[in-house]
Design a protein around this motif. Structure first.
Motif, PDB file in Angstrom:
ATOM      1  N   UNK A   1       0.875  -1.183   0.000  1.00 42.31           N
ATOM      2  CA  UNK A   1       0.000   0.000   0.000  1.00 42.31           C
ATOM      3  C   UNK A   1       0.911   1.232   0.000  1.00 42.31           C
ATOM      4  N   UNK A   2       0.815   2.057   1.028  1.00 43.37           N
ATOM      5  CA  UNK A   2       1.671   3.246   1.085  1.00 43.37           C
ATOM      6  C   UNK A   2       3.042   2.892   1.669  1.00 43.37           C
ATOM      7  N   UNK A   3       4.015   3.752   1.436  1.00 45.58           N
ATOM      8  CA  UNK A   3       5.325   3.561   2.065  1.00 45.58           C
ATOM      9  C   UNK A   3       5.157   3.649   3.584  1.00 45.58           C
ATOM     10  N   UNK A   4       5.940   2.846   4.299  1.00 41.29           N
ATOM     11  CA  UNK A   4       5.819   2.828   5.760  1.00 41.29           C
ATOM     12  C   UNK A   4       7.093   3.314   6.434  1.00 41.29           C
TER      13      UNK A   4
ATOM     14  N   UNK B   1       1.851  -7.826   0.842  1.00 44.58           N
ATOM     15  CA  UNK B   1       2.209  -8.567  -0.360  1.00 44.58           C
ATOM     16  C   UNK B   1       3.304  -7.793  -1.087  1.00 44.58           C
ATOM     17  N   UNK B   2       4.469  -7.743  -0.455  1.00 45.72           N
ATOM     18  CA  UNK B   2       5.608  -7.020  -1.024  1.00 45.72           C
ATOM     19  C   UNK B   2       6.881  -7.740  -0.592  1.00 45.72           C
ATOM     20  N   UNK B   3       7.626  -8.242  -1.562  1.00 44.13           N
ATOM     21  CA  UNK B   3       8.798  -9.072  -1.260  1.00 44.13           C
ATOM     22  C   UNK B   3       9.877  -8.343  -0.470  1.00 44.13           C
TER      23      UNK B   3
ATOM     24  N   UNK C   1       5.173   4.175  -4.761  1.00 43.45           N
ATOM     25  CA  UNK C   1       4.258   3.576  -3.790  1.00 43.45           C
ATOM     26  C   UNK C   1       2.819   3.847  -4.166  1.00 43.45           C
ATOM     27  N   UNK C   2       1.934   3.183  -3.465  1.00 39.86           N
ATOM     28  CA  UNK C   2       0.502   3.413  -3.665  1.00 39.86           C
ATOM     29  C   UNK C   2       0.097   4.592  -2.779  1.00 39.86           C
ATOM     30  N   UNK C   3      -1.059   5.177  -3.063  1.00 39.45           N
ATOM     31  CA  UNK C   3      -1.493   6.259  -2.165  1.00 39.45           C
ATOM     32  C   UNK C   3      -2.734   5.854  -1.389  1.00 39.45           C
ATOM     33  N   UNK C   4      -3.045   4.562  -1.430  1.00 42.61           N
ATOM     34  CA  UNK C   4      -4.214   4.064  -0.710  1.00 42.61           C
ATOM     35  C   UNK C   4      -3.750   3.172   0.428  1.00 42.61           C
ATOM     36  N   UNK C   5      -4.253   3.430   1.622  1.00 43.54           N
ATOM     37  CA  UNK C   5      -3.827   2.662   2.794  1.00 43.54           C
ATOM     38  C   UNK C   5      -4.485   1.275   2.799  1.00 43.54           C
TER      39      UNK C   5
END
Length: 206
Positions: free
Chosen positions: A36-39, A125-127, A178-182
């Motif tokens: 989803x978004x960067x953490x 779901x990110x390696x 990154x995505x912009x949706x949480x």
């Protein structure tokens, strides 16, 4: 200035992952990609690093709603009370994926979280994220770097993230845009799924 490492999600370079884990073990803060978004995250066992993240978010550590990013469901019992088979089936179906599940916390939670009744669990779901926690051997905490008042690119473009966070964290990973949706947040602490926040994760899964 923070280190800036390019890691490819399809096939993360073990040497680069090792570098990230060394920084985490030293108590460093990292910004990393998820599904989803960067953490913004740190090693869950490092109290000083946890306090630093809480300070950045302007909250008390004990009150912080950080998610625990796990590699898979196998070490769930370290942080979560015994869960129903029906709940486990939902987790198995949805993870890895863009969901945060709120589950009843166990007695063996790390110190700052001891009094918490519930914990948020993420298996993105990110390696890149998964390889980091696998090598680290325990979860990292995660909190979004998203700010609703801000220009979106500052939370989706790794170079702009570096520009904004470079003097605050120890490492920024460039894992692509990154995505912009949480994530979708589902409360399963009472066995019945309750949607707390609708995000990227599809609700059809239930």
């Amino acid at each position: 200035m923070a280190e800036f490492i390019k890691i490819y999600e399809e096939n993360p370079n073990p040497r680069e992952i090792d570098k990230v884990v060394k920084i985490l073990k030293r108590g460093g803060l990292i910004i990393y990609p998820t599904d989803t978004v960067y953490g913004l995250g740190c090693d869950i066992t490092n109290i000083k690093a946890l306090e630093k993240v809480a300070r950045l978010k302007g909250i008390k550590l004990e009150k912080a709603n950080f998610s625990f990013v796990c590699h898979d469901l196998s070490n769930l019992s370290d942080y979560v009370k015994q869960i129903d088979t029906s709940v486990f089936k939902i987790l198995k179906r949805a993870l890895p994926g863009p969901y945060t599940f709120i589950l009843p916390g166990s007695k063996s939670l790390p110190n700052p979280f001891k009094k918490r009744k519930t914990v948020g669990i993420r298996v993105p779901d990110n390696n890149i994220a998964l390889d980091i926690v696998k090598l680290l051997g325990n979860p990292i905490i995660s909190t979004s770097i998203r700010d609703d008042d801000e220009v979106l690119e500052y939370t989706t473009d790794p170079e702009l993230i570096l520009e904004k966070w470079g003097n605050i964290v120890d490492l920024v990973i460039d894992g692509g845009y990154g995505d912009n949706q949480a994530s979708t947040v589902i409360d399963l602490s009472d066995n019945m799924p309750v949607v707390i926040r609708e995000g990227k994760g599809d609700l059809e899964i239930f």
